[in-house]
Design an enzyme around this catalytic site. Structure first.
Site, short mmCIF file in Angstrom:
data_model
loop_
_atom_site.label_atom_id
_atom_site.label_comp_id
_atom_site.label_asym_id
_atom_site.label_seq_id
_atom_site.Cartn_x
_atom_site.Cartn_y
_atom_site.Cartn_z
N HIS A 72 -1.10 -11.10 -4.56
CA HIS A 72 0.28 -10.62 -4.49
C HIS A 72 1.28 -11.59 -5.12
CE1 HIS A 72 -0.85 -7.21 -2.14
NE2 HIS A 72 -1.48 -7.98 -1.27
N HIS A 108 0.83 -1.21 0.00
CA HIS A 108 0.00 0.00 0.00
C HIS A 108 0.87 1.27 0.00
CE1 HIS A 108 -3.32 -2.62 2.03
NE2 HIS A 108 -3.04 -3.00 0.81
N HIS A 148 -9.28 -1.73 -4.92
CA HIS A 148 -8.16 -2.05 -4.03
C HIS A 148 -7.21 -3.06 -4.68
CE1 HIS A 148 -5.85 -2.27 -0.39
NE2 HIS A 148 -5.73 -3.56 -0.64
N ASP A 177 -3.25 -2.78 -5.09
CA ASP A 177 -2.27 -3.81 -4.74
C ASP A 177 -1.35 -4.13 -5.92
OD1 ASP A 177 -2.97 -4.27 -2.10
OD2 ASP A 177 -4.30 -5.94 -2.56
#
Ligand SMILES: [Zn+2]
Length: 294
Positions: A268, A80, A241, A245
């Site tokens: 991720h 973030h 969001h 990411d």
């Protein structure tokens, strides 16, 4: 390819908070850095530890987050903060941190982005290196259920789109988000989007010692019927969001990117795999130029 000059901040910025995973109190300070320094983390609570460059070579395997490590000293939840720096085109910055994890804030990049803007973004004179995708790059999980397709584009832009679909039984509805990344769109459309978790996952995370000081007000918690103790900031906040990411993880390349990234249910781990594949497939561009990171 060069599209712009490098940037840093004029003065320092500070953000305090609690680590989402480790529940530690942490203060993070963003300091100006010279040209070709790149982004690096410095753990000031670990004597004699070296700065950890925010690049793919220093990442370590983690579930549900990205972390960097050097000589056994790590910094958790980099994504973030790196999204805020990358989204605002801040290329050179030393990030001092007095604990193992960056502050979770409200689960978005907004507080960090606002602190960085207050520190004033300033141009430097050296060009910012940029990799222009000249071939398609794909990554996916073994079952082919999640993945990212990256393709070349005709205009010099970075587009990230995310398609979220956890199935009809998930309380999180199917949604999409797609943005051409500029500092303006980052601030207006992406920076506020908070991280999210299913209520059903919370107990498992807590039993592993994660999120012990985090409440449903600190991020989006989806119960079986609705969001708990919170309201959405946009109908597709979760997909936004995921774009955030992705941007934060793509920043581990250490340079700008031109291309179109289309992600489906990825997280991720695949974001980091995409960075590795871009380095491999675009090694001629990656190794050219003189930018070094920390
Ligand atoms: Zn996130």
């Amino acid at each position: 390819m060069i599209l712009r000059t490098q940037q840093t901040i004029e003065t320092s910025a500070e953000v305090k908070g609690i680590g989402l995973f480790t529940a530690s109190d942490v203060t993070v300070r963003f300091l100006p850095a010279p040209e070709n320094h790149g982004i690096a983390f410095q753990r000031i609570d670990v004597p004699d530890s070296k700065p950890i460059p925010a690049t793919i070579d220093f990442t370590v395997h983690r579930q549900r987050r990205t972390a960097v490590e050097r000589d056994g000293v790590s910094v958790e939840m980099t994504e973030h903060v790196l999204a805020a720096l990358s989204g605002l085109h801040i290329d050179n910055c030393l990030i001092e941190i007095n604990g193992p994890e960056l502050p979770g804030c409200d689960g978005s990049s907004l507080e960090v982005a606002e602190a960085l803007l207050d520190a004033k973004i300033v141009s430097q004179t050296e060009p910012r290196k940029c990799i222009v995708l000249n071939q398609a790059v794909q990554v996916q999980d073994k079952a082919g259920e999640t993945g990212i397709d990256a393709k070349p584009v005709k205009t010099p832009s970075l587009v990230i789109e995310y398609h979220l679909n956890y199935g009809e039984t998930s309380p999180i509805p199917e949604q999409k988000a797609s943005f051409e990344l500029t500092p303006e769109t980052f601030l207006k459309e992406i920076a506020f989007a908070r991280t999210f978790v299913l209520e059903a996952e919370v107990e498992a995370l807590r039993s592993q010692g994660f999120g012990l000081r985090t409440t449903a007000k600190d991020l989006l918690v989806f119960g079986p019927e609705s969001i708990i103790d919170n309201t959405l900031r946009a109908s597709n906040e979760c997909a936004r969001h995921k774009v955030l990411d992705c941007l934060g993880d793509l920043a581990l390349l250490g340079c700008d990117l031109v291309g179109h990234f289309s992600a489906f249910r990825s997280g991720h781990q695949l974001n980091r795999e995409m960075v590795r594949q871009i380095k491999l497939t675009h090694s001629a561009q990656f190794n050219s130029g003189d930018q070094q990171v920390a």
